[in-house]
Design a protein around this motif. Structure first.
Motif, short mmCIF file in Angstrom:
data_model
loop_
_atom_site.label_atom_id
_atom_site.label_comp_id
_atom_site.label_asym_id
_atom_site.label_seq_id
_atom_site.Cartn_x
_atom_site.Cartn_y
_atom_site.Cartn_z
N GLY A 1 37.83 42.65 40.52
CA GLY A 1 39.23 43.61 40.86
C GLY A 1 39.19 44.51 39.42
N VAL A 2 39.16 43.84 38.46
CA VAL A 2 39.43 44.62 37.01
C VAL A 2 38.46 45.48 36.87
N VAL A 3 37.29 44.97 37.01
CA VAL A 3 35.88 45.76 36.74
C VAL A 3 36.04 46.80 37.46
N LEU A 4 36.09 46.80 38.86
CA LEU A 4 36.25 47.89 39.81
C LEU A 4 37.20 48.89 39.27
N GLY A 5 38.36 48.61 38.92
CA GLY A 5 39.56 49.43 38.64
C GLY A 5 39.31 50.09 37.40
N ILE A 6 38.45 49.47 36.35
CA ILE A 6 38.16 50.20 35.13
C ILE A 6 37.12 51.32 35.71
N VAL A 7 36.11 50.78 36.23
CA VAL A 7 34.81 51.75 36.60
C VAL A 7 35.49 53.08 37.29
N GLY A 8 36.42 52.80 38.35
CA GLY A 8 37.26 53.73 39.03
C GLY A 8 37.81 54.73 38.39
N ALA A 57 43.02 45.76 45.15
CA ALA A 57 43.13 44.66 46.25
C ALA A 57 42.41 43.59 45.91
N ALA A 58 41.36 43.71 45.22
CA ALA A 58 40.47 42.41 44.87
C ALA A 58 41.36 41.83 43.95
N GLY A 59 42.15 42.30 43.00
CA GLY A 59 42.91 41.68 41.80
C GLY A 59 44.00 41.04 42.27
N VAL A 60 44.61 41.69 43.53
CA VAL A 60 45.71 41.07 44.10
C VAL A 60 45.48 39.81 44.79
N ALA A 116 37.30 36.85 41.87
CA ALA A 116 37.82 38.09 42.53
C ALA A 116 38.66 39.04 41.61
N LEU A 117 39.77 38.24 40.85
CA LEU A 117 40.44 38.99 39.92
C LEU A 117 39.58 39.64 38.96
N VAL A 118 38.40 38.92 38.47
CA VAL A 118 37.47 39.68 37.50
C VAL A 118 36.90 40.95 38.01
N ILE A 159 44.33 36.70 42.24
CA ILE A 159 45.48 36.32 41.78
C ILE A 159 46.43 35.47 42.65
N ALA A 160 46.47 35.73 43.70
CA ALA A 160 47.14 35.03 45.11
C ALA A 160 46.55 33.85 45.26
N VAL A 161 45.11 33.83 45.56
CA VAL A 161 44.20 32.60 45.81
C VAL A 161 44.17 31.60 44.51
N ALA A 162 43.74 32.28 43.29
CA ALA A 162 43.78 31.25 42.30
C ALA A 162 45.22 30.69 41.90
#
Length: 221
Positions: free
Chosen positions: A195-202, A14-17, A191-193, A20-23
């Motif tokens: 999101g990537v970190v959370l995804g990797i940790v998860g 969610a954070a990654g999406v 937010a994208l970064v 990407i949208a905001v940036a």
């Protein structure tokens, strides 16, 4: 019910999406909606000095709701050989613009009311008096340096010196207008970064939850 690892992955996506949208939106708006130009002459002093760089919003003058006081950029090949001209909107369609005063002191009026012009260095001017009713869809434009500006006053015999709204290609904006878009782009990237970190940790946590000897695909079931 999702466990902690699944929640981290979901939050990361969610954070990654969102990032990407905001940036993407902010950067696209900066690159396509704004531009910079350099002041070529003394005609807008003291607001702008020759060589000053200004930011402007690209606009379609016919649809931009231009207002008195806006500083705009426009092209009028018949008068300025295609050069990009920077002047201030003093009156719009249907308004009557005129001057009044004695000697060198000149005051601009619109529909009989004195125009408040705090951006002027002086109200003194050698320019001749005029009175123009601006046709609909056109603008009466002046430079802030009234004694050194080739503006609507120089072409009074051509529709009162007015310029068509659709000749306008930009409206000057403060640098802060771009600053907030750039801040938005940075926030989106952060937010994208995240999101990537959370995804990797998860994903790592989820793999660790798989029992020993279980098939690899079970980590994602």
């Amino acid at each position: 019910m999702m466990n902690r690892a699944a929640r981290l992955v979901t939050a990361g996506v969610a954070a990654g999406v969102v990032g990407i949208a905001v940036a993407g939106f902010c950067l696209l708006r900066v690159l396509t909606g704004y531009a910079t130009a350099t002041i070529p002459s003394e005609s807008m002093r003291p607001t702008f000095e020759p060589g000053d760089r200004m930011f402007y919003e690209r606009v379609d003058g016919a649809e931009a709701d231009l207002r008195r006081g806006d500083v705009v950029l426009y092209r009028f090949p018949e008068r300025y050989q295609g050069a990009l001209v920077v002047q201030r909107v003093v009156a719009t369609g249907g308004e009557r613009v005129a001057t009044r005063g004695d000697g060198r002191t000149q005051e601009v009026t619109v529909d009989g009311h004195a125009l408040d012009e705090p951006y002027l260095g002086s109200h003194e001017s050698f320019a001749p008096s005029y009175q123009v009713t601006v046709p609909e869809g056109r603008l009466f434009l002046l430079g802030d340096n009234r004694d050194n500006s080739r503006d609507s006053r120089s072409f009074l015999d051509d529709r009162g010196g007015t310029v068509a709204e659709d000749a306008v290609v930009g409206r000057v904006v403060p640098a802060s207008a771009l600053r907030w878009l750039l801040v938005g782009a940075v926030a989106g990237f952060v937010a994208l970064v995240v999101g990537v970190v959370l995804g990797i940790v998860g994903a790592v946590a989820r793999r660790r939850e798989v029992p020993m000897g279980a098939p690899q695909w079970a980590a994602w079931g």
